[in-house]
Write an enzyme that holds these catalytic residues in place. Structure first.
Site, short mmCIF file in Angstrom:
data_model
loop_
_atom_site.label_atom_id
_atom_site.label_comp_id
_atom_site.label_asym_id
_atom_site.label_seq_id
_atom_site.Cartn_x
_atom_site.Cartn_y
_atom_site.Cartn_z
N VAL A 51 20.72 96.52 36.63
CA VAL A 51 19.95 97.59 37.28
C VAL A 51 18.48 97.49 36.87
O VAL A 51 17.59 97.69 37.70
CB VAL A 51 20.54 98.97 36.95
CG1 VAL A 51 19.77 100.06 37.69
CG2 VAL A 51 22.02 99.03 37.31
N ASP A 52 18.24 97.17 35.62
CA ASP A 52 16.86 96.96 35.18
C ASP A 52 16.20 95.83 35.97
O ASP A 52 15.05 95.94 36.40
CB ASP A 52 16.82 96.61 33.68
CG ASP A 52 16.81 97.83 32.79
OD1 ASP A 52 16.06 98.78 33.09
OD2 ASP A 52 17.54 97.85 31.80
N TYR A 53 16.94 94.73 36.12
CA TYR A 53 16.35 93.58 36.83
C TYR A 53 16.06 93.93 38.28
O TYR A 53 14.98 93.62 38.80
CB TYR A 53 17.29 92.37 36.75
CG TYR A 53 16.61 91.11 37.24
CD1 TYR A 53 15.80 90.37 36.40
CD2 TYR A 53 16.76 90.69 38.55
CE1 TYR A 53 15.14 89.23 36.85
CE2 TYR A 53 16.12 89.56 39.01
CZ TYR A 53 15.31 88.83 38.15
OH TYR A 53 14.67 87.71 38.62
#
Length: 409
Positions: A180-182
């Protein structure tokens, strides 16, 4: 050779941890000048996310963790304590001459320091100000903090990840990486680039961009959520089994695992022929994809026995010419040993003060006219403070030393 696509773009990056820094790194790779603001003494929280850490020339661990190194190349590190008025003035001074201001503080935090969008807009009306949070700038959860795994859970991703019900270990499961960060980092980059284009080509103004991890993971679930919106039913966990074409999943071979994804009826017929069971393709229970989906457990059990008869490489070789999509399930060592990955040059060597040949993953974009050729090592904490404050704000060494003594930089 042409200049990099974002040459001349200036970015002030107050983001920390992963999503924001990944975007800053992407934009820095593309030629933007990225000035990373870090807290004196400790820096970006990602520096503490270890081990492993690089070791300094004396063999001591430090704050250059692998987590930090993965997201901070092609930047300049400047230490500033924004809780002090002198620090706030430094950030405002730098913000006057940049195109983009990026931050991932809790909603309302930067207003205490006069560094929120409205304040920065007053001194730089053309600013593109990007706020990155877990839950967004509005809504009942806006003030909450959160990390990647929280959004995998709340956004529904964990509910469709993991072993199928009835199997050992069944239940929701986190994706292995901080996906999700990426994805949020990519959305940040898209948002910033779109706003830059609008300002330059369409004659538009600067603007405030609101990007959050929860929105990102929900949007990323794509066909899974569309299944729910069409049918009213939540898709089940399917382990390694696919959700479209069938058969699709991991099959255990004599010496390892192979991932197979059959996307159409023609591929299925060719797969059956390679496996020595062409009659399966004519079986009414498996004739069309919808039939194979309905009878998936029976079909996958049959194929599992066939794959187990030989090695991964045997089946990969056999499936190459017929064009059947498949691949080995590699660990990281095998990924980097793969000749195709080596040919694509998916990692680069950079010169770091603690490591003469530090390996980093390259940017995934490949340009014909503006290739990314410069990869500068992630900076040491505050490595560029003197350079930036003197060149951008006209501070001399005496003033900077005085600010250091006061804990401002």
């Amino acid at each position: 050779m042409s200049a990099l696509p974002l040459s001349g773009v200036k970015i002030l990056d107050l983001t920390r941890v992963l999503a924001g820094p990944l975007s800053g790194q992407m934009l820095g790779d593309l030629g933007a000048e990225v000035i990373k603001i870090e807290r004196p003494g400790t820096g970006d929280e990602a520096r503490a996310f270890g081990p492993p850490y690089l070791t300094d020339p004396e063999g001591k661990e430090n704050n250059n963790s692998s987590f930090y190194l993965c997201a901070n190349r092609n930047k300049k590190s400047v230490t500033v304590n924004i809780a002090q008025s002198e620090g706030q003035e430094i950030v405002r001074g730098l913000a006057r001459d940049v195109d983009v201001f990026m931050e991932n503080y809790k909603v309302g935090d930067l207003k205490r320091y006069g560094l929120e969008y409205e304040s920065i807009k007053k001194i730089n009306p053309r600013i593109i100000y990007c706020s990155v949070t877990g839950f967004g700038q509005t809504g009942p959860y806006a003030a909450r903090a959160g990390y990647d795994a929280i959004f995998q859970a709340m956004g529904g991703l964990m509910s469709v990840t993991g072993h199928m019900d009835g199997e050992p270990g069944a239940g929701p499961m986190k994706v292995g990486t901080s996906v999700v960060d990426y994805m949020t980092g990519m959305n940040i980059s898209i948002g910033v680039l779109s706003a830059l284009y609008h300002r330059k080509v369409n004659g538009g103004a600067g603007q405030h961009i609101d990007i959050c991890l929860l929105d990102t993971v929900i949007a990323s679930l794509s066909h899974h959520f569309q299944i729910y919106l069409v049918s009213g039913k939540s898709p089940p966990r399917r382990g390694t089994w696919g959700n479209g074409g069938m058969p699709a999943g991991v099959f255990r071979c004599a010496d390892g695992e192979l991932m197979l994804v059959v996307g159409n009826d023609g591929q299925f017929a060719r797969t059956c022929a390679v496996l020595g069971a062409p009659e399966l393709a004519a079986n009414p229970r498996f004739l069309k994809n919808k039939d194979r989906v309905i009878n998936d457990k029976e079909l996958m059990a049959i194929l599992a026995k066939l794959f187990a008869r030989n090695t991964v490489n045997h089946w990969l070789d056999k499936m190459e010419d017929p064009g059947i999509p498949c691949g080995p399930v590699n660990d990281f060592a095998r990924v980097f040993a793969d000749p195709h990955v080596q040919e694509r040059g998916m990692w680069v060597k950079v010169k770091h003060k603690f490591e003469p040949e530090l390996s980093l993953i390259r940017n995934a974009l490949t340009f014909s006219e503006t290739p990314i050729t410069e990869y500068r090592a992630p900076p040491l904490l505050g490595e560029n403070t003197l350079e930036v404050l003197s060149s951008k704000l006209g501070y001399d060494e005496t003033k900077i030393e005085d600010l250091k003594k006061q804990g401002v930089v």
